[in-house]
Each structure stands twice: as C-alpha cells, then as structure tokens.
Design an enzyme around this catalytic site. Structure first.
Site, PDB file in Angstrom:
ATOM      1  CD  GLU A 199      -0.491  -6.617  -2.880  1.00 34.89           C
ATOM      2  OE1 GLU A 199      -1.572  -6.310  -2.340  1.00 34.89           O
ATOM      3  OE2 GLU A 199       0.409  -7.258  -2.304  1.00 34.89           O
ATOM      4  CB  CYS A 220      -0.896   0.039   1.236  1.00 29.47           C
ATOM      5  SG  CYS A 220      -2.243  -1.140   1.223  1.00 29.47           S
ATOM      6  CB  SER A 223       4.701  10.782 -13.117  1.00 28.81           C
ATOM      7  OG  SER A 223       5.561  11.903 -13.133  1.00 28.81           O
ATOM      8  NE  ARG A 227       3.182  20.565   0.275  1.00 31.19           N
ATOM      9  CZ  ARG A 227       3.106  20.749   1.592  1.00 31.19           C
ATOM     10  NH1 ARG A 227       1.936  20.588   2.208  1.00 31.19           N
ATOM     11  NH2 ARG A 227       4.161  21.077   2.297  1.00 31.19           N
ATOM     12  CG  LEU A 252      -2.415   7.562   1.987  1.00 27.71           C
ATOM     13  CD1 LEU A 252      -3.403   7.943   0.886  1.00 27.71           C
ATOM     14  CD2 LEU A 252      -3.158   7.160   3.265  1.00 27.71           C
ATOM     15  CD  GLN A 274      -3.638  13.172  -2.006  1.00 22.43           C
ATOM     16  OE1 GLN A 274      -4.463  13.743  -2.709  1.00 22.43           O
ATOM     17  NE2 GLN A 274      -3.893  12.004  -1.429  1.00 22.43           N
TER      18      GLN A 274
END
Length: 520
Positions: free
Chosen positions: A410, A376, A423, A386, A378, A384
């Site tokens: 994953e 995972c 990106s 930045r 996050l 976000q």
C-alpha cells in the site's frame, strides 16, 4: 518580517517562528538548518523549544535550548489579512505556512478529505533515478546530512516530474512504458558472458495503472494517513523512551498512547503481549501473570531461530491494537485504526531460551480490492540494517505465491520502506534475468507477465523496477533492456551479503476465503 536580537531572552519566540538552529550533521560538524518552532515550554526556569528542521524528516525533531537558536535571522509568522468573523468583526492571528496549508485542506468538503489509495506514479529516468522516489513519500527532501538522513529519498508526487520514455500526447491517455505484458522479451548473449541485452517490443495500447485513479475514496481497510488532520499535537513526539525487553527505543513520531503516560521518562512494554505499563515495578508484576512467550496466533513459519506468527485482528484485538500503537512510533505516513478486524498481522520473531522476541511485522487486509499484500511494514530499530526488512518483504510475497496472486504494498511507502522494496524488487528480477539460459541455441524469451507470475510482484512494479535500474533504452523502434557489467557485479555482491532468505518448505500456510463473512 525579520527581527534582529542577540539572544533568545531579548525577544519572545512564539509558535510558528522560523530561524536557523544549531545541530550536528553526519560528520559531526556544526550546521544551522532552518527550523520551525512548534512548541515552547519552561522547565526549571529555562525555556525549551521544540523544533522541526525544514526539509528534514520529522524523526529529527527535538527540544533545544535557547543558546542553539540564531536570533539574528528570526522570522515571525505572517499575519493573515483581516477577514470578517461570524459576528461581522474583522479578526486576524499569526500563522505559519503549515497552518495556512492546513486551513486550505480544511476548506475541502469532508468527502474529499479521505485519501484514496495512491496509484503507481510515473517512473524516474536515469538522470533522476538517484534522487526521485518511485512512490510519493510524506515530507521528505533530497538533501540530508545527518547519520539517519543519508538514507532518505526525495519525494515525488503521484504524477511526478519524472520523464517517461514515450512522451504523453495531449488528449490521450498515457500508454504503458513497456510493451504488452504478453509480448516476448528476447535476451541476447554477447561474447562477454557478463553482459546481456533484453529486447522489448514497442508499446501497445495498454493503459498504465498510474492513471487508474479510484472513482471514490476507500472507506475501509486502508491504513494510509489522512494528512488533513495534522496539528501541533500530532506533529510532536510525545513518548520520550520505550523499554521493550532488553532494548530501549527512542520513538521517531507521535503515537496516541494514553495522555498520562506521555509525561513518563520511560514507557515500559511487555515484549510478548505488548501491554504498556507506567513503571518497572508494574512490568515486573505483570510478567508474573503474563503467560505468553510468543505472539498470540498461529506459527506458520520456522527456520532456525526465525519464526512468523499470523494474528487475526479480530480474534486478538488487544494485541493488534498494542502492536499498532508501538508501530505508530516509527511510522509517520500511516494512521492508527483501533478497528483492527479487517487486518491480519504477521509478526516476525527471533527465538532464544526466554521466548520469541518481536523483530518486526507487516499487516495486510483480509480482502484487498487493489491487490495490496502489505498495509504497514516495520522492522524495529534495534534490528534494522540486518536484512530483516527484506526478509519481511520476501515473506509477504511468499504468501502471495501460495494464494496464487500478485501483490504490491500500500502506498505511500516511507523512505526506509521504499529503499527496502526497491532493493528487493531489483534483486528478485535481476536474479530471474541472469538465470535465463539459451534454449536450443535460440535466445531465451520471457514476458513481463511471466516475471510477475514467478515472483508474485505486480506487473507495474516489475516495469517500474526495470526503469529505476535504468536498464531500458529505445533503439531502432524497440525497447532494449541491457544488463551491464556494473549491474551484474553489483547484484552478485549484494546477493553474497544476503544471508537471510525465506525457505518455502518451512512455510505452513493455508489461505482463507475472507469473502465469506463467517470466517471473520
């Protein structure tokens, strides 16, 4: 069945109904997308309806009032055909399309309901690159109009509809899109120094990993969500607001916090240990007792104000579980496991005079048979856009370099995770190709395997990125990879904006051999 009505009070709206609902789009203009009613409640003698906008991301789901519903186009749930029950009596009940899908899934034997790790699928051609995902996403669409949705990517199933450069032949396994990874790629420099072409040899009989479907479901270690257990409860956001340090976060998805906390207007979290509390007074009392000013575990990286902490899911179980609960508010495609023992968590923080504040994290399996280096990942919403997401990805690959392995995240990736990985892969690979210099007047040469070894990016991800960038063309019996001026200029502009980078010299990390259970 469609029923005409002037307002919501003239007809009873039940769960499963579909109708247009008023909302604002990205340009703050009114629009009426089709939505499904997931729940109905009454507050102060006023009915509220929880709606999911069809073909929109679930994070846009919301409670709306009756005046935002277009009752003239109301669609009631279809009724099932009468079928015998256990007592031999016929029975039927209203059903929505989602419920019908759920029943079909429930009919599958239990052993097949555990989702295996998703293999790398077919890759998009140039015509589809702007709208097709490299990896399957959950409940995404190719049309988004809100401010949050303009970054969404349409979904693509594992086998997908993307065209391949070489059509597969019936009765034969699909071949790799590019030549053997050990084949040399020739780079041609033209008069224009901003343009170069890379020649790839024809493909050999090497099997594409997208056909490598596991023979049995993964029973341990995976955080991929099993969608068959979806129901109305888990489809609805249950936390209104979270206060974490100086930030207030509005959750996007359901997270299984204790039921008694879901009715609170604000859920308070300690930003250092992530303990959840029901009131500000409880939080203040907790802070007088909490001695943590940084995540538990070892600090393995620090440069400037950015630090990374490695947390063992077995040694710091409570913190890891609290982190999973917080992350589930913003990750819909992953499930939550309270057994955090098989995982390591790498938490990125930003330091100030008050302590180390969590910015984001990624988790990885201690032992991965599929070469996953991320389970995972996050970045919390306040941080976000930045550059922190790409920094997390870069750090995961730096760990893989130290371990001497290639890695891949994953699957499936979320829409925002997919954008970040695409990106990062693009910039990393283009950086290598553009830095190639002629050797003694000869054209520089490099193999796919060499690119993979330099970057620790798995070979399949390298090939998929070259195809996603639409760099590969077939010319006179060989594959040609061309770097156009637009690609080069776009890459240089992107790299100028990328100020946050991982410095390998600041990483103090010693990998462990987790196959020895004594180290758990």
């Amino acid at each position: 069945m469609t029923k005409m009505a002037d307002n919501a009070s003239s007809v009873e709206i039940v769960e499963g109904c579909r109708l247009p609902v008023l909302r604002k789009n990205q340009e703050h203009e009114d629009e009426w997308p089709l939505a499904e009613i997931l729940s109905v409640k009454e507050v102060s003698s006023r009915k509220l309806y929880y709606v999911h906008y069809i073909d929109f991301n679930k994070r846009l789901d919301e409670w709306v009032t009756g005046d935002r519903l277009d009752m003239k186009k109301l669609q009631f749930p279809k009724k099932e055909a009468k079928t015998p029950t256990k007592n031999g009596l016929p029975g039927s009940r209203p059903s929505s399309p989602e419920r019908e899908v759920k029943r079909k899934v429930e009919a599958v034997p239990l052993a097949t309901q555990v989702s295996p790790a998703t293999p790398v699928p077919s890759l998009p051609s140039s015509a589809e690159a702007s709208q097709a995902s490299v990896f399957p996403a959950v409940r995404e669409t190719n049309t988004f109009k809100s401010r949050e949705d303009h970054e969404q990517i349409s979904s693509l199933t594992t086998n997908g509809t993307a065209r391949r450069l070489i059509p597969s032949q019936p009765g034969r396994k699909r071949k790799a899109n590019c030549g053997g990874a050990d084949e040399m790629i020739k780079v041609l420099q033209y008069n224009n120094p901003q343009s170069a072409s890379v020649f790839l040899p024809p493909p050999e009989d090497s099997q594409d990993s997208s056909d490598g479907i596991p023979s049995a479901p993964r029973m341990t270690g995976s955080l991929v969500s099993d969608r068959s257990h979806d129901d109305i409860v888990t489809r609805m956001k249950n936390i209104e607001c979270i206060e974490l340090g100086r930030h207030r976060l509005k959750p996007w998805y359901f997270s299984p916090y204790p039921q008694e906390l879901t009715t609170l207007p604000i859920l308070y979290l300690c930003e250092f240990c992530l303990k959840y509390l029901k009131s500000l007074k409880c939080l203040q009392r907790h802070l007088t007792k909490c001695n943590l000013r940084h995540p538990p575990g070892n600090e393995i990286y620090r440069k400037g104000t950015i630090s990374f902490f490695e947390i063992d899911g077995r040694k710091n179980k409570t913190y890891s579980q609290n982190l999973c609960l917080l992350a589930k508010c913003f990750l819909d495609h992953k499930t939550l496991y309270y057994d955090t023992d098989p995982f390591l968590f790498y938490v990125m923080t930003e330091y100030d005079s008050k302590g180390f504040h969590i910015v984001g994290y990624f988790s990885k399996e201690k032992e991965s048979t599929e070469d996953y280096n991320v389970a995972c990942i996050l970045t919390l919403p306040p941080y976000q856009r930045r550059g922190y997401g790409k920094l997390l990805i870069e750090f995961s690959y730096e760990l893989s370099k130290v371990e001497g392995k290639t890695g891949t995240p994953e699957k499936p990736l979320s829409d925002l995770g997919l954008l970040s990985y695409r990106s990062y892969w693009s910039q990393t690979i283009l950086e290598i190709l553009m830095d190639l210099k002629p050797d003694n007047g000869e054209r520089p040469q490099i193999t796919i395997n060499e690119i993979s070894e330099i970057t620790s990016v798995k070979k399949e991800d390298v090939i998929s990125t070259l195809q996603y960038l639409n760099l590969i063309n077939y010319y006179k019996g060989q594959y040609i990879l061309t770097l156009s001026e637009d690609i080069v200029d776009g890459h240089e502009r992107a790299m100028q904006k990328r100020h946050l980078r991982i410095d390998p010299k600041c990483l103090h990390f010693t990998p462990k051999d987790w196959s020895k259970r004594g180290k758990w």
